[in-house]
Structure formats: structure tokens, C-alpha cells
Write an enzyme that holds these catalytic residues in place. Structure first.
Site, short mmCIF file in Angstrom:
data_model
loop_
_atom_site.label_atom_id
_atom_site.label_comp_id
_atom_site.label_asym_id
_atom_site.label_seq_id
_atom_site.Cartn_x
_atom_site.Cartn_y
_atom_site.Cartn_z
N SER A 7 0.90 -1.10 -0.07
CA SER A 7 0.12 -0.23 -0.11
C SER A 7 0.77 0.93 -0.01
CB SER A 7 -0.77 -0.13 1.13
OG SER A 7 -1.83 0.98 1.18
N HIS A 34 -2.99 -1.43 -2.95
CA HIS A 34 -4.11 -0.46 -2.79
C HIS A 34 -4.16 0.71 -3.70
CE1 HIS A 34 -4.35 -1.99 1.85
NE2 HIS A 34 -4.93 -2.79 0.81
N ASP A 125 -3.68 -4.23 6.73
CA ASP A 125 -4.25 -5.08 5.63
C ASP A 125 -3.14 -6.14 5.01
OD1 ASP A 125 -5.99 -6.58 3.87
OD2 ASP A 125 -5.73 -4.93 2.32
#
EC number: 3.1.1.61
Length: 187
Positions: A7, A34, A125
Site C-alpha cells: 500500500s 491499494h 491489511d
């Protein structure tokens, strides 16, 4: 299957990893990053150094020695060793695609033949997904939190599963050079 998730702050490391990826890596890869969902993205083209990167469609056949990128705003799942599935379920950790969702599907299908790599990011995540890969007998690596622009993601994985291996970019490249795994369809 090698699954790489990242991310915030992960793109420079991901790009360098793909650029230095040894040709000897005998595996299919999937990348989960992401991204903004309502903005046109050329990430697949930008990351295509040696091999074109493919954003798979739902039910697309998984081919050996390819690099796949999770499409924007869809969870990318491995349905079985032959096909991907795209899922529009709720975001997890405010993210769709979710690294946890993808990693868990890789763990379920590939078990000990799975390698999960988690890079820089500002959320948790990926930590539970990496734990799933390790629990299934696979291998888990995180970017060394000291070298991560955003260390939340790798630190969360290290806290959740101490078996995860923290590595610098150079160590990851070396690991992949030595990594012995059969490609998805090379049995």
C-alpha cells in the site's frame, strides 16, 4: 504462487523488486496494491519491466510464469489452481482489493507452495492473510519495517506471526533467486 501485497510507500520497492526479479523464478505471481478506485490507472504498464503485467478478468485462466495485478476496486481471489475470481464484496481494512482476502485464497489453494510478500503500508491489511499462508505451510516475508516508508503493514504482520521473515529489498531479491517452487502448472 508468489503473492505480493503493498500500500502506501510500496510502489518504489515493488518496482525495484520486479525490475531485479531473476528470470530463474519459476512461479506465477500476483500483486495486490491499494489504489484509488475512481481514477484511471496505468500501474500495470508502469510495472511491466521484463514481463507484461496482466489485470485478470473474472474466471480468467491462471497461466504459468505470468505476473497478475489485482484490478482496481475488486478483490482478486484464486478460485483453484486454474482460475481467478473477482469479488466485489465489502472493502476490508477500507480496501478493495484487500491483501488479506487475496493472501487467504492463495493459502487455501496453494498451501505449502505459496509465498506471501508484504511491503510498506499504512494499514494492517495483509497481516492476517500472511498468517494464513504460513499456517498452510507456505512462506511469509515482510519488508523490513526499518526500510518501509510506512511500517504499519509489516509491523502488524510481524506482531501477528513471528515466523514472518523481515527482509530488505536486496535480501528479497536474493531470496527469490534461491527460492525453489514449482510453477502453477509445472507438475
Amino acid at each position: 504462487m508468489i503473492a505480493i501485497g503493498g500500500s502506501a510507500g510500496s510502489l518504489p520497492v515493488l518496482a525495484a523488486l520486479l525490475e531485479q526479479l531473476p528470470a530463474s523464478v519459476n512461479a506465477t505471481m500476483m500483486i495486490i496494491v491499494h489504489r484509488l478506485k475512481n481514477v484511471v490507472s496505468d500501474l500495470d504498464r508502469l510495472l511491466s519491466f521484463k514481463t507484461p503485467i496482466i489485470e485478470p478478468d473474472d474466471k480468467e485462466t491462471i497461466l504459468p510464469h505470468r505476473i497478475y495485478l489485482a484490478p482496481q476496486n475488486y478483490h482478486l481471489l484464486v478460485e483453484n489452481e486454474d482460475a481467478f475470481a473477482l469479488d466485489y464484496a465489502e472493502a476490508l481494512h477500507y480496501s478493495r482489493p484487500s491483501i488479506d482476502v487475496s493472501f487467504a485464497s492463495v493459502a487455501a489453494v496453494y498451501g505449502p507452495r505459496a509465498l506471501g510478500i508484504l511491503l510498506s503500508g499504512a494499514s494492517k491489511d495483509g497481516a492476517e492473510g500472511l498468517q494464513s499462508i504460513i499456517a498452510a505451510g507456505g512462506t511469509g516475508i515482510v519488508q523490513d519495517p526499518e526500510s518501509a516508508l510506512f511500517d504499519t503493514m509489516p509491523r502488524a504482520a510481524l506482531e501477528l506471526c513471528p515466523e514472518v521473515l523481515p527482509m530488505s529489498l536486496d535480501a528479497m531479491v536474493h531470496f527469490l533467486q534461491e527460492f525453489k517452487i514449482s510453477a502453477t502448472h509445472d507438475q
